[in-house]
Design a protein around this motif. Sequence first.
Motif, short mmCIF file in Angstrom:
data_model
loop_
_atom_site.label_atom_id
_atom_site.label_comp_id
_atom_site.label_asym_id
_atom_site.label_seq_id
_atom_site.Cartn_x
_atom_site.Cartn_y
_atom_site.Cartn_z
N MET A 72 -2.61 -4.98 -3.73
CA MET A 72 -3.10 -6.26 -4.22
C MET A 72 -4.63 -6.31 -4.23
O MET A 72 -5.25 -6.74 -5.21
CB MET A 72 -2.56 -7.39 -3.35
N LEU A 73 -5.23 -5.85 -3.13
CA LEU A 73 -6.69 -5.86 -3.04
C LEU A 73 -7.33 -5.07 -4.17
O LEU A 73 -8.26 -5.52 -4.83
CB LEU A 73 -7.13 -5.23 -1.71
N CYS A 78 -10.06 -4.67 -9.36
CA CYS A 78 -10.14 -4.10 -10.71
C CYS A 78 -10.38 -5.18 -11.75
O CYS A 78 -11.08 -4.95 -12.74
CB CYS A 78 -8.87 -3.35 -11.05
N LEU A 79 -9.79 -6.38 -11.54
CA LEU A 79 -9.94 -7.45 -12.52
C LEU A 79 -11.41 -7.74 -12.78
O LEU A 79 -11.82 -7.99 -13.92
CB LEU A 79 -9.27 -8.73 -12.00
N LEU A 80 -12.22 -7.73 -11.72
CA LEU A 80 -13.64 -8.01 -11.89
C LEU A 80 -14.46 -6.73 -12.08
O LEU A 80 -15.33 -6.65 -12.94
CB LEU A 80 -14.15 -8.78 -10.67
N GLY A 139 -12.19 -9.69 0.26
CA GLY A 139 -12.20 -8.22 0.30
C GLY A 139 -12.25 -7.64 -1.09
O GLY A 139 -12.96 -6.66 -1.36
N ALA A 140 -11.47 -8.26 -2.01
CA ALA A 140 -11.45 -7.75 -3.38
C ALA A 140 -12.83 -7.88 -4.03
O ALA A 140 -13.26 -6.99 -4.76
CB ALA A 140 -10.41 -8.52 -4.20
N LEU A 141 -13.53 -8.97 -3.72
CA LEU A 141 -14.88 -9.12 -4.27
C LEU A 141 -15.80 -8.01 -3.77
O LEU A 141 -16.55 -7.41 -4.55
CB LEU A 141 -15.46 -10.49 -3.89
N ALA A 142 -15.69 -7.71 -2.46
CA ALA A 142 -16.51 -6.63 -1.91
C ALA A 142 -16.21 -5.32 -2.62
O ALA A 142 -17.12 -4.58 -3.00
CB ALA A 142 -16.26 -6.50 -0.40
N LEU A 143 -14.92 -5.03 -2.79
CA LEU A 143 -14.54 -3.77 -3.45
C LEU A 143 -15.06 -3.74 -4.88
O LEU A 143 -15.53 -2.70 -5.36
CB LEU A 143 -13.03 -3.59 -3.44
N THR A 214 -13.46 -9.46 5.94
CA THR A 214 -13.24 -10.26 4.73
C THR A 214 -11.74 -10.54 4.55
O THR A 214 -11.32 -11.67 4.48
CB THR A 214 -13.79 -9.54 3.49
N THR A 215 -10.94 -9.45 4.49
CA THR A 215 -9.49 -9.67 4.40
C THR A 215 -8.86 -9.69 5.77
O THR A 215 -7.72 -10.07 5.91
CB THR A 215 -8.80 -8.55 3.61
#
Lengths: 281, 328
Positions: A72-73, A78-80, A139-143, A214-215
């Motif tokens: 999920m992360l 990837c979306l951004l 977390g996803a934003l950081a990635l 973050t997550t």
Amino acid sequence: MRSLLLRRIRNHLMTALCGLGVLLALAPLASLLWLVVSRGLPGLSLSFFTALPTPVGEPGGGVGNAVVGTGMLVSLACLLGLPLGVGAGVFLAERGDGLFGRTVRFTAEVFSGVPSIVVGIVAYGLVVVPMHHFSALAGALALALLMVPTLSRSTEELVRLVPGSLREASLALGVPQWKTSLRIVLRTARGGIVTAALLAVARAAGETAPLLFTTLNNQYWNLRPDQPTASLTVQIFNYAISPYEDWHQKAWSAALVLLLVVGGLNLLARIAMRNSLGSHR
Amino acid sequence: MNRSPAAPLPRVSGGAARSAHGPNLGDRAWSGLLGLLGGAVLLIVGVVVLALVHVARPALKAGAGTFVSSSDWDPVSGSFGALPFIYGTVVTSVVAILVAVPISVGLALFLQEMGPRKLRPVVSFGIETLAAIPSVIYGLWGLFVLVPALRDHLEPFLGRTLGFLPVFRGAPIGLGYLAAGLILAVMILPTIASVTTEVLKTVPASLKEGALALGATRWEAIRMAILPYSRAGILGATLLGLGRALGETMAVTMVIGNSPTISPSLFAAGYSLPAVIANEFAEATGDVHTGALAGLALVLFGVSLILNSAARLLVRMVASGPSRAVAS
């Protein structure tokens, strides 16, 4: 002037030393791969992928939620990250020769060396603080932020591989530049862009440091982006630094799973690269 | 993947209306979109700096003076002296560079100039694999393989033979500066080796051939023709490796021992900047503590920007101009 014999001996000695460098560099790799496989394999079973983690001493249990969490992360990232990274890469390849382009390129190069934990704090400030709790989104934003610079540079390299004659042929036929870019250049470079994206995803899946605050982590299943979420890497970290033999075993098995994921993505990237090069050479 | 790239061409004439003056609307929109995407990279860096400063502000207000001058780190009583972390980061990075640079340069020279050509793809695949392994797995390996090996073999041996040096004194506990430095060496090796290989490729063949034609042995040609030419590039590769070493978090956190003390012995447990952020940030005791950790991150960020800029400029200098590189 030294004698020829001495100079020859010196030459062989230095060659041997440099060869030793090769062995010293590859020895840790061999040891690491062997140990992850040999220690991780005994703990692998179907339930390791499907079950929730269990408390110390309780048999069974797995990292199912962490596998889902990492998935999920990375998907959210990837979306951004993918559109921005690939887009910036296309910009660098197509319009990147001016001062602005050179500035962007240099910034991306320099920024790709920034420690990932620093970016974790940035995501903390941007998402966790306003939301008042830890979440997969942070977390996803950081990635995603980590993805953009490297991905843009590798995309640029691969788009630039498209032969100039293809572009010139299209322009000579009266096709406008934007259409040439989209329909000729990017279409030809598609395999290369897929390669760059897969490598970026592989790197993101292996990140730990920016996820720690973050997550966070989660003992249960979670599919909501606004909640704390388990991830493979953080789970490996927690298991590894615990004092329990039982959890160490799980750390090795989870490391094997992570290695397979990352290795698989790298392999796919290689295949995509080979296909793209084979199709127009 | 056999697609005909010519398919979209016929649609042009019927499609966009082309004005006689200036580029058409589609071109301008496309340029604008690409420019925005490129600008996003600059925007991201701006946002990163602002967000860091924002999180760090409570600590900066409370007084950043003691940050680098004090070695007393006690969040509960509100003292934030970062010296032990800075010291640990510097020591582990120096160990990593001292170990990794000779090995990677030797490897690059062997592959590029000495060894059999057939070896190249095999070794470069190995190096790429080293670079792709996630750092938490290095940490796992370090914790359960490297640390016991250091504790039981290398550290007692170093203590017996080189124990007269203060850096090799003390109880061999495994966890500590030496373990962290060595694992960092393994992790930055791919960076240094691959950049050095790229730099070596830019050395003109005529330089080496000239040296060989004058009767130099292979090693003499390397020492007198190749190394002087690529010196700036190898320095750039080293700085890139140093930048990675300073910011590496997980593996170091797992093997350095996490003790906020300063000790001259490499065997002792220490702490590093990224490690303290990783360990304490999620459970920070209030805004000032969080801010202090973010302040440390700001320091890391600044140092890594400087190192990476210098490294890129050095590498580019070698790649672009032979005359300047030789002169340096």
